[in-house]
Design an enzyme around this catalytic site. Structure first.
Site, PDB file in Angstrom:
ATOM      1  N   HIS A  51       0.880  -1.163   0.000  1.00 40.42           N
ATOM      2  CA  HIS A  51       0.000   0.000   0.000  1.00 40.42           C
ATOM      3  C   HIS A  51       0.920   1.215   0.000  1.00 40.42           C
ATOM      4  O   HIS A  51       2.098   1.109   0.389  1.00 40.42           O
ATOM      5  CB  HIS A  51      -0.901   0.022   1.242  1.00 40.42           C
ATOM      6  CG  HIS A  51      -1.878  -1.120   1.261  1.00 40.42           C
ATOM      7  ND1 HIS A  51      -1.831  -2.119   2.201  1.00 40.42           N
ATOM      8  CD2 HIS A  51      -2.903  -1.425   0.439  1.00 40.42           C
ATOM      9  CE1 HIS A  51      -2.792  -2.997   1.958  1.00 40.42           C
ATOM     10  NE2 HIS A  51      -3.458  -2.595   0.892  1.00 40.42           N
ATOM     11  N   ASP A  54       2.552   1.702   3.205  1.00 47.11           N
ATOM     12  CA  ASP A  54       3.528   0.676   3.595  1.00 47.11           C
ATOM     13  C   ASP A  54       4.913   1.132   3.128  1.00 47.11           C
ATOM     14  O   ASP A  54       5.920   0.881   3.794  1.00 47.11           O
ATOM     15  CB  ASP A  54       3.238  -0.674   2.918  1.00 47.11           C
ATOM     16  CG  ASP A  54       1.924  -1.307   3.376  1.00 47.11           C
ATOM     17  OD1 ASP A  54       1.563  -1.134   4.556  1.00 47.11           O
ATOM     18  OD2 ASP A  54       1.272  -1.972   2.551  1.00 47.11           O
ATOM     19  N   GLU A 176      -8.692  -4.743  -8.378  1.00 48.39           N
ATOM     20  CA  GLU A 176      -8.956  -5.972  -7.601  1.00 48.39           C
ATOM     21  C   GLU A 176     -10.425  -5.976  -7.184  1.00 48.39           C
ATOM     22  O   GLU A 176     -10.805  -5.302  -6.221  1.00 48.39           O
ATOM     23  CB  GLU A 176      -8.043  -6.017  -6.359  1.00 48.39           C
ATOM     24  CG  GLU A 176      -8.243  -7.287  -5.551  1.00 48.39           C
ATOM     25  CD  GLU A 176      -7.302  -7.391  -4.333  1.00 48.39           C
ATOM     26  OE1 GLU A 176      -6.253  -6.727  -4.314  1.00 48.39           O
ATOM     27  OE2 GLU A 176      -7.641  -8.149  -3.412  1.00 48.39           O
ATOM     28  N   GLU A 212      -8.542 -12.123  -6.575  1.00 48.30           N
ATOM     29  CA  GLU A 212      -8.368 -12.798  -5.280  1.00 48.30           C
ATOM     30  C   GLU A 212      -9.382 -13.932  -5.187  1.00 48.30           C
ATOM     31  O   GLU A 212     -10.589 -13.718  -5.357  1.00 48.30           O
ATOM     32  CB  GLU A 212      -8.556 -11.794  -4.126  1.00 48.30           C
ATOM     33  CG  GLU A 212      -8.514 -12.499  -2.779  1.00 48.30           C
ATOM     34  CD  GLU A 212      -8.251 -11.580  -1.607  1.00 48.30           C
ATOM     35  OE1 GLU A 212      -7.526 -10.579  -1.752  1.00 48.30           O
ATOM     36  OE2 GLU A 212      -8.775 -11.890  -0.521  1.00 48.30           O
ATOM     37  N   HIS A 215     -12.391 -13.302  -2.966  1.00 47.57           N
ATOM     38  CA  HIS A 215     -13.324 -12.293  -3.473  1.00 47.57           C
ATOM     39  C   HIS A 215     -14.259 -12.899  -4.526  1.00 47.57           C
ATOM     40  O   HIS A 215     -15.449 -12.575  -4.573  1.00 47.57           O
ATOM     41  CB  HIS A 215     -12.566 -11.109  -4.085  1.00 47.57           C
ATOM     42  CG  HIS A 215     -11.740 -10.342  -3.093  1.00 47.57           C
ATOM     43  ND1 HIS A 215     -10.975  -9.250  -3.452  1.00 47.57           N
ATOM     44  CD2 HIS A 215     -11.558 -10.494  -1.758  1.00 47.57           C
ATOM     45  CE1 HIS A 215     -10.364  -8.779  -2.377  1.00 47.57           C
ATOM     46  NE2 HIS A 215     -10.690  -9.518  -1.346  1.00 47.57           N
ATOM     47  N   ASP A 250     -14.695 -11.814   4.905  1.00 46.83           N
ATOM     48  CA  ASP A 250     -13.539 -12.104   4.048  1.00 46.83           C
ATOM     49  C   ASP A 250     -12.484 -12.809   4.904  1.00 46.83           C
ATOM     50  O   ASP A 250     -11.893 -12.209   5.794  1.00 46.83           O
ATOM     51  CB  ASP A 250     -13.015 -10.770   3.497  1.00 46.83           C
ATOM     52  CG  ASP A 250     -11.865 -10.944   2.538  1.00 46.83           C
ATOM     53  OD1 ASP A 250     -11.589 -12.077   2.123  1.00 46.83           O
ATOM     54  OD2 ASP A 250     -11.243  -9.919   2.199  1.00 46.83           O
ATOM     55  N   ASP A 252      -9.604 -14.766   4.031  1.00 40.82           N
ATOM     56  CA  ASP A 252      -8.181 -14.855   3.659  1.00 40.82           C
ATOM     57  C   ASP A 252      -7.516 -16.109   4.225  1.00 40.82           C
ATOM     58  O   ASP A 252      -6.426 -16.064   4.799  1.00 40.82           O
ATOM     59  CB  ASP A 252      -7.411 -13.602   4.136  1.00 40.82           C
ATOM     60  CG  ASP A 252      -7.873 -12.332   3.434  1.00 40.82           C
ATOM     61  OD1 ASP A 252      -8.416 -12.422   2.322  1.00 40.82           O
ATOM     62  OD2 ASP A 252      -7.692 -11.236   4.012  1.00 40.82           O
ATOM     63  N   ASP A 285      -2.657 -13.566  -0.533  1.00 47.58           N
ATOM     64  CA  ASP A 285      -3.244 -12.610   0.416  1.00 47.58           C
ATOM     65  C   ASP A 285      -3.900 -13.443   1.523  1.00 47.58           C
ATOM     66  O   ASP A 285      -5.090 -13.744   1.462  1.00 47.58           O
ATOM     67  CB  ASP A 285      -4.249 -11.681  -0.288  1.00 47.58           C
ATOM     68  CG  ASP A 285      -4.527 -10.422   0.522  1.00 47.58           C
ATOM     69  OD1 ASP A 285      -3.955 -10.278   1.623  1.00 47.58           O
ATOM     70  OD2 ASP A 285      -5.326  -9.576   0.063  1.00 47.58           O
TER      71      ASP A 285
END
Ligand code: XUL
Ligand code: MN
Length: 347
Positions: A51, A54, A176, A212, A215, A250, A252, A285
């Site tokens: 990001h 980040d 995404e 993803e 997703h 979500d 992950d 992810d």
């Protein structure tokens, strides 16, 4: 078990987390991003996903020159460690200006903030040495459908994509898609929506997707079919492999943890298409469990990578002649049994 492959793997520093969730605080001591980069290579990862903050923490409170300086230094640090910055994504869901979305907010000043921040993200991507930005359109949707004019929102998203393409003549935009969370109804819920946006833009060759697994599942779709669709349009910039146990928050989960067969089909689609040959990364992810003790936790990343490689062996030893025969005979019962036995290693 496979240990060798030409695939290059990546993840983002947020995948090594302190374990906070919406119902409780951190359960592990903070582990700074700067210390995370040294973990990548020994675990078999070559790419880092970012990001904007980040790369440049506290970017709201420093000058543009300071932002560029920091991003350049991070780029150098990565190159020295043999790491590739895969993409940078604007974190457009934390700031007060993005409470109701950025690009699709009803407020002109919020939209201006989102555009400013996106320009900075492109600048950071360039300075750190990345050719792509990722748009996970977190709050570009609504909690109640009457809150925004959806047609106008889609126009605004297209306008934004075109603005980025004009702002930097080389940058790629990877969208995404995700159907919900944090919003109830997201405007770009599926790969199809993202690819349509790409084709409507002024240079569709630079607009791709990140798919993803979780997703796609949340949208009620099969991740491998979503990937196949994007690949058939040359629009798979990257993947976020993980897993998801049904229509819940979500999750992950580790790649393959909820549905091994679906994971096998994702690896099959990617490998058959020659994914990675143009430098694409196998991105993960994944989150570790909040219950996991220690710091930093990397077991989930290692496990997901290892599982990909095991499934790659399964893909490459899948008897394609037999599959063809069963397809021709339209004997899907036999094809299914063969596939399941192959996955289980049963004779
Ligand atoms: C959100 C998600 C994000 C993006 C990057 O569900 O997957 O981590 O991948 O912003
Ligand atoms: Mn993701």
């Amino acid at each position: 078990m496979a240990t060798q492959s030409s695939y290059r793997f990546s993840f983002g520093p947020w995948n090594i987390s302190e374990g906070a969730d919406p119902f409780g605080p951190e359960v592990r001591p903070a582990f700074p991003h700067e210390s995370k980069y040294a973990l990548f290579k020994p675990m078999g990862f070559d790419g880092v996903q970012f990001h904007d903050d980040d790369v440049v923490p506290d970017l709201a409170n420093i000058s543009h020159a300071q932002i560029m300086d920091k991003a350049t230094k991070v780029g150098l640090m990565l190159r020295n460690q043999g790491l590739v910055p895969e993409f940078v994504a604007p974190r457009l869901w934390f700031a007060e200006q993005t409470v109701d979305g950025g690009y699709t907010s009803n407020s002109a000043s919020d939209r201006a903030y989102a555009w400013e921040r996106t320009q900075r993200t492109v600048d950071i991507a360039r300075a750190v040495g990345s050719k792509a930005i990722v748009l996970w359109l977190a709050r570009e949707g609504s909690y109640i459908r009457e809150a925004k004019d959806a047609r106008l929102a889609y126009q605004r998203l297209l306008e934004l994509v075109n603005k980025v393409l004009s702002y930097d003549k080389g940058i790629e935009i990877w969208i995404e898609p995700k159907p919900n969370e944090p919003t109830d109804l997201a405007y770009v819920p599926t790969t199809g929506h993202a690819v349509a946006l790409a084709y409507a833009s002024q240079d569709h060759t630079r607009v791709k997707t990140v798919i993803e697994s979780a997703h796609a599942i949340l949208a009620g779709l099969d991740p491998s079919d979503e990937m196949a669709f994007a690949l058939s349009h040359n629009k798979l910039g990257s993947v976020h492999l993980n897993d998801q146990n049904g229509l819940k928050y979500d999750q992950d989960k580790n790649f393959g943890a909820a549905n091994l067969r679906a994971a096998f089909n994702q690896v099959l689609v990617l490998d058959d298409a020659g994914y990675g040959k143009n430098g694409e990364f196998v991105g993960l992810d994944v989150k570790t469990f909040r219950t996991q003790k220690g710091s930093p936790i990397t077991a989930h990343l290692k496990a997901s990578r290892e599982l990909f490689l095991i499934l790659l062996d399964k893909v490459r030893s899948y008897d394609r002649k037999l599959v063809e025969q069963y397809r021709e005979a339209r004997d899907y019962e036999a094809l299914e049994l063969y596939t399941l036995k192959h996955l289980l290693g049963a004779k």
